[in-house]
Scaffold this motif. Structure first.
Motif, PDB file in Angstrom:
ATOM      1  N   LEU A 297      -7.384   1.728  -7.771  1.00  0.00           N
ATOM      2  CA  LEU A 297      -6.695   2.467  -8.580  1.00  0.00           C
ATOM      3  C   LEU A 297      -6.968   4.199  -7.578  1.00  0.00           C
ATOM      4  O   LEU A 297      -7.132   5.375  -9.046  1.00  0.00           O
ATOM      5  CB  LEU A 297      -7.751   2.484 -10.046  1.00  0.00           C
ATOM      6  CG  LEU A 297      -8.140   1.398 -10.614  1.00  0.00           C
ATOM      7  CD1 LEU A 297      -8.877   1.481 -11.489  1.00  0.00           C
ATOM      8  CD2 LEU A 297      -6.608   1.694 -11.586  1.00  0.00           C
ATOM      9  N   GLY A 298      -7.102   4.234  -7.058  1.00  0.00           N
ATOM     10  CA  GLY A 298      -6.609   5.410  -6.163  1.00  0.00           C
ATOM     11  C   GLY A 298      -7.284   5.656  -4.576  1.00  0.00           C
ATOM     12  O   GLY A 298      -9.141   4.940  -5.038  1.00  0.00           O
ATOM     13  N   LEU A 299      -7.948   6.365  -4.243  1.00  0.00           N
ATOM     14  CA  LEU A 299      -9.156   7.259  -2.983  1.00  0.00           C
ATOM     15  C   LEU A 299      -9.998   7.542  -3.855  1.00  0.00           C
ATOM     16  O   LEU A 299     -10.967   6.420  -2.981  1.00  0.00           O
ATOM     17  CB  LEU A 299      -8.230   7.523  -2.237  1.00  0.00           C
ATOM     18  CG  LEU A 299      -9.298   8.694  -1.124  1.00  0.00           C
ATOM     19  CD1 LEU A 299      -9.232   7.138  -0.572  1.00  0.00           C
ATOM     20  CD2 LEU A 299      -8.367   9.502  -0.400  1.00  0.00           C
TER      21      LEU A 299
ATOM     22  N   ARG B 127     -14.961  -5.471  -2.497  1.00  0.00           N
ATOM     23  CA  ARG B 127     -13.516  -5.470  -3.002  1.00  0.00           C
ATOM     24  C   ARG B 127     -13.123  -4.235  -4.113  1.00  0.00           C
ATOM     25  O   ARG B 127     -14.076  -4.243  -5.034  1.00  0.00           O
ATOM     26  CB  ARG B 127     -13.556  -6.982  -4.087  1.00  0.00           C
ATOM     27  CG  ARG B 127     -11.864  -7.158  -4.218  1.00  0.00           C
ATOM     28  CD  ARG B 127     -11.375  -7.975  -3.135  1.00  0.00           C
ATOM     29  NE  ARG B 127     -10.476  -8.691  -3.738  1.00  0.00           N
ATOM     30  CZ  ARG B 127      -9.817  -9.207  -2.423  1.00  0.00           C
ATOM     31  NH1 ARG B 127      -9.992  -9.660  -1.647  1.00  0.00           N
ATOM     32  NH2 ARG B 127      -8.524 -10.262  -3.193  1.00  0.00           N
ATOM     33  N   GLN B 128     -12.137  -3.620  -4.044  1.00  0.00           N
ATOM     34  CA  GLN B 128     -11.655  -2.715  -5.611  1.00  0.00           C
ATOM     35  C   GLN B 128     -10.945  -3.341  -6.234  1.00  0.00           C
ATOM     36  O   GLN B 128      -9.358  -4.164  -5.036  1.00  0.00           O
ATOM     37  CB  GLN B 128     -11.175  -1.594  -4.342  1.00  0.00           C
ATOM     38  CG  GLN B 128     -10.260  -0.306  -5.622  1.00  0.00           C
ATOM     39  CD  GLN B 128      -9.479   0.634  -4.965  1.00  0.00           C
ATOM     40  OE1 GLN B 128      -8.828   0.390  -3.543  1.00  0.00           O
ATOM     41  NE2 GLN B 128      -9.457   2.013  -5.460  1.00  0.00           N
ATOM     42  N   ALA B 129     -11.386  -4.445  -7.071  1.00  0.00           N
ATOM     43  CA  ALA B 129     -10.257  -5.140  -7.465  1.00  0.00           C
ATOM     44  C   ALA B 129      -8.569  -4.755  -7.560  1.00  0.00           C
ATOM     45  O   ALA B 129      -8.051  -4.902  -8.042  1.00  0.00           O
ATOM     46  CB  ALA B 129     -11.058  -5.540  -8.932  1.00  0.00           C
TER      47      ALA B 129
ATOM     48  N   GLY C  77      -5.335   0.035   0.191  1.00  0.00           N
ATOM     49  CA  GLY C  77      -3.915   1.081  -0.521  1.00  0.00           C
ATOM     50  C   GLY C  77      -3.095  -0.383  -0.661  1.00  0.00           C
ATOM     51  O   GLY C  77      -3.389  -0.838   0.235  1.00  0.00           O
ATOM     52  N   LEU C  78      -2.237   0.453  -1.832  1.00  0.00           N
ATOM     53  CA  LEU C  78      -0.512  -1.605  -1.513  1.00  0.00           C
ATOM     54  C   LEU C  78      -0.259  -0.135  -0.316  1.00  0.00           C
ATOM     55  O   LEU C  78       1.224  -2.143  -0.405  1.00  0.00           O
ATOM     56  CB  LEU C  78       0.130  -0.639  -2.524  1.00  0.00           C
ATOM     57  CG  LEU C  78      -1.024  -1.512  -3.890  1.00  0.00           C
ATOM     58  CD1 LEU C  78      -0.106  -0.558  -5.467  1.00  0.00           C
ATOM     59  CD2 LEU C  78      -1.133  -2.637  -4.256  1.00  0.00           C
ATOM     60  N   GLY C  79      -0.209   0.373  -0.126  1.00  0.00           N
ATOM     61  CA  GLY C  79       1.129   0.432   1.532  1.00  0.00           C
ATOM     62  C   GLY C  79       2.347   0.711   0.972  1.00  0.00           C
ATOM     63  O   GLY C  79       3.096  -0.495   2.490  1.00  0.00           O
ATOM     64  N   THR C  80       3.254   0.169   0.120  1.00  0.00           N
ATOM     65  CA  THR C  80       4.252   0.523  -0.627  1.00  0.00           C
ATOM     66  C   THR C  80       5.212   0.863   0.201  1.00  0.00           C
ATOM     67  O   THR C  80       6.512   0.121   0.831  1.00  0.00           O
ATOM     68  CB  THR C  80       4.788   1.075  -1.385  1.00  0.00           C
ATOM     69  OG1 THR C  80       4.076   2.359  -1.333  1.00  0.00           O
ATOM     70  CG2 THR C  80       4.154   0.582  -2.813  1.00  0.00           C
ATOM     71  N   ARG C  81       4.827   2.018   1.338  1.00  0.00           N
ATOM     72  CA  ARG C  81       6.610   2.550   2.696  1.00  0.00           C
ATOM     73  C   ARG C  81       6.375   1.746   3.156  1.00  0.00           C
ATOM     74  O   ARG C  81       7.286   1.837   4.637  1.00  0.00           O
ATOM     75  CB  ARG C  81       5.610   4.017   2.729  1.00  0.00           C
ATOM     76  CG  ARG C  81       4.811   5.000   1.653  1.00  0.00           C
ATOM     77  CD  ARG C  81       5.088   6.259   2.079  1.00  0.00           C
ATOM     78  NE  ARG C  81       3.868   6.348   2.370  1.00  0.00           N
ATOM     79  CZ  ARG C  81       2.508   6.983   2.754  1.00  0.00           C
ATOM     80  NH1 ARG C  81       3.088   8.431   2.982  1.00  0.00           N
ATOM     81  NH2 ARG C  81       0.999   6.658   2.423  1.00  0.00           N
TER      82      ARG C  81
ATOM     83  N   ALA D 208      -2.700  -6.161   5.556  1.00  0.00           N
ATOM     84  CA  ALA D 208      -2.822  -4.633   5.558  1.00  0.00           C
ATOM     85  C   ALA D 208      -1.921  -3.797   6.463  1.00  0.00           C
ATOM     86  O   ALA D 208      -2.087  -3.853   7.728  1.00  0.00           O
ATOM     87  CB  ALA D 208      -4.283  -4.810   5.721  1.00  0.00           C
ATOM     88  N   LYS D 209      -1.591  -2.799   5.777  1.00  0.00           N
ATOM     89  CA  LYS D 209      -1.146  -1.553   6.151  1.00  0.00           C
ATOM     90  C   LYS D 209      -2.070  -1.276   8.026  1.00  0.00           C
ATOM     91  O   LYS D 209      -1.887  -0.996   8.880  1.00  0.00           O
ATOM     92  CB  LYS D 209      -0.780   0.176   5.354  1.00  0.00           C
ATOM     93  CG  LYS D 209      -0.545   1.338   6.662  1.00  0.00           C
ATOM     94  CD  LYS D 209      -0.302   2.072   5.570  1.00  0.00           C
ATOM     95  CE  LYS D 209      -1.579   3.003   4.618  1.00  0.00           C
ATOM     96  NZ  LYS D 209      -0.943   4.306   3.229  1.00  0.00           N
ATOM     97  N   GLU D 210      -3.511  -1.224   7.459  1.00  0.00           N
ATOM     98  CA  GLU D 210      -3.972  -1.162   8.281  1.00  0.00           C
ATOM     99  C   GLU D 210      -4.013  -1.896   9.325  1.00  0.00           C
ATOM    100  O   GLU D 210      -5.121  -1.759  10.305  1.00  0.00           O
ATOM    101  CB  GLU D 210      -5.619  -0.263   7.829  1.00  0.00           C
ATOM    102  CG  GLU D 210      -6.022   0.427   6.471  1.00  0.00           C
ATOM    103  CD  GLU D 210      -5.515   0.274   5.628  1.00  0.00           C
ATOM    104  OE1 GLU D 210      -4.560  -0.994   5.373  1.00  0.00           O
ATOM    105  OE2 GLU D 210      -5.252   0.419   4.184  1.00  0.00           O
TER     106      GLU D 210
END
Ligand code: UTP
Length: 301
Positions: A108-110, A103-105, A12-16, A25-27
Motif C-alpha cells: 500500500l505504499g512506502l 509482513r506488509q500484507a 514493494g512489487l519491483g515491477t520494473r 525480491a528486488k533487494e
C-alpha cells in the motif's frame, strides 16, 4: 544520541524488474557479488544500528534466509577447506545485531510500509533505508553522514540530492531555508511534481532519520498519488510541527530500482572489486575500442 533501529521497507512489487522479481525480491538482486540489501544493512550497521527491522511482502523469504545462519552451507565450506568463502558467509551479519521481520500484507505504499514498523520501533527516533537507492558515500556512508547531522541538531534528517529539472517528476522535491552548507530546513515537500511546478530540483532519496511522530501522521494519511500511502505526505504535515532537515549527502547514488541505474552500479562496483577490477577494466577498454573503430551510423549516411 545514536539511532539504534533501522527500518528496511522491502515489500514493494519491483515491477520494473519483472520477470526477475516475479518469485524473488528486488533487494536480493546482486551488485557484483552482494545483494542490494546487504549494502543497505552494512550502511545501517556502520552508522550504529543494532536492530534491523525488515518490512517484507510475498517472495521475500530469501531476505530472511540471507541474514540467517546457514548451517549446512557453512559445514560444507568448512569440510572443503574454503575458509575465505566461509568467512564471507559468516560476516554477513556481525554478532549483536537483531533482525525483526514484519509482513506488509498489501503493497500500500512506502508510507504504509514505514507505518508497519511502528510496533518494533516504538517511541524512539529511527532510520529508514531504501535498499534500491545504493549510495557510495564519499568519505563515510550516507547514513553515517546523516547521523552526524542528527547528533548536532537532534531532529529528523532526510537525504537529498540535486537532480536535473527534467527528472523532478520522479521524486519528492523539497523547498528549503538554508541552515548550513548542504543543509536546509524543509519548508515544503511535493511528491512527483511536474518540472514547471517543482519548488526546486532538490530531490529526496532513500535515506531518512525520523522521529516517531511520523507514525501518528502516517496513521492519518490517506492514499495519495497512485492510491498509495505516501511517506512524503506525512513528512509534509510533520514540517508544520517539527524541524525536518534536508541534507545533501556527499557521494554517488545509483537508482537500482531502474535497470539503467542498476547496470551502472554493477559497472562501477566491478571496477572497484579487488578480484575483478583489472580484468573487467581490460574488457571494457577492448569493447570501447571496438565500438570506436566501427563506422558511425551518421557518418555512413
Ligand atoms: P518503489 O517505488 O521503488 O516500488 O518503492 P517497487 O514496488 O519496489 O518497484 P517498482 O516501482 O514496482 O519497480 C520504493 C521502496 O519502498 C518499498 C520498496 O520495496 C522499495 O524499497 N515499498 C514500496 C514497500 O516496502 N511497500 C510498498 O507498498 C511500496
Amino acid at each position: 544520541m545514536r539511532i539504534r533501529k533501522a527500518v528496511f521497507p522491502v515489500a514493494g512489487l519491483g515491477t520494473r524488474f519483472l520477470p526477475a522479481t516475479k518469485a524473488s525480491a528486488k533487494e536480493m538482486l546482486p551488485i557484483v557479488d552482494k545483494p542490494l540489501i546487504q549494502y543497505a544493512v552494512s550502511e545501517a550497521i556502520s552508522a550504529g544500528a543494532e536492530e534491523l527491522i525488515f518490512i517484507t511482502g510475498r517472495s521475500k523469504n530469501s531476505i530472511m534466509d540471507h541474514f540467517d545462519k546457514a548451517y549446512e552451507l557453512e559445514a560444507e565450506l568448512e569440510s572443503r577447506g574454503k575458509r575465505k568463502l566461509l568467512e564471507t558467509v559468516q560476516e554477513i551479519l556481525p554478532p549483536g545485531i537483531t533482525c525483526i521481520y514484519i509482513r506488509q500484507a498489501e503493497a500500500l505504499g512506502l508510507g504504509h510500509a514505514v507505518l508497519c514498523a511502528w510496533p518494533a520501533v516504538g517511541d524512539e527516533d529511527f532510520s529508514v533505508i531504501l535498499a534500491d537507492d545504493l549510495i557510495d558515500g564519499k568519505l563515510r556512508p550516507c547514513l553515517a553522514q546523516m547521523q552526524r547531522v542528527y547528533q548536532e541538531y537532534g531532529t529528523s534528517v532526510i537525504a537529498t540530492q540535486q537532480v536535473p529539472r527534467e527528472e523532478v517528476s520522479a521524486y519528492g522535491i523539497v523547498e528549503t531555508q538554508p541552515v548550513a552548507p548542504g543543509l536546509g530546513e524543509i519548508r515544503r515537500i511535493v511528491e512527483k511534481p511536474k518540472p514547471a511546478d517543482a519548488p526546486s530540483n532538490l530531490a529526496v532519496v532513500g535515506r531518512y532519520i525520523l522521529t516517531p511522530r511520523i507514525f501518528k501522521l502516517l496513521e492519518r494519511t490517506s492514499g495519495g498519488a497512485g492510491g498509495e500511502i505516501q511517506l512524503t505526505d506525512a513528512i509534509s504535515t510533520m514540517i508544520q510541527e517539527q524541524t525536518v532537515l534536508a541534507y545533501e549527502f556527499e557521494g554517488t547514488r545509483y537508482d537500482c530500482g531502474s535497470k539503467l541505474g542498476y547496470l551502472k552500479a554493477n559497472v562501477e562496483y566491478a571496477l572497484k572489486h579487488p578480484e575483478l577490477a583489472d580484468s573487467f577494466r581490460e574488457y571494457l577498454c577492448e569493447r570501447v575500442a571496438e565500438w570506436n573503430s566501427r563506422p558511425r551510423l551518421a557518418a555512413r549516411k
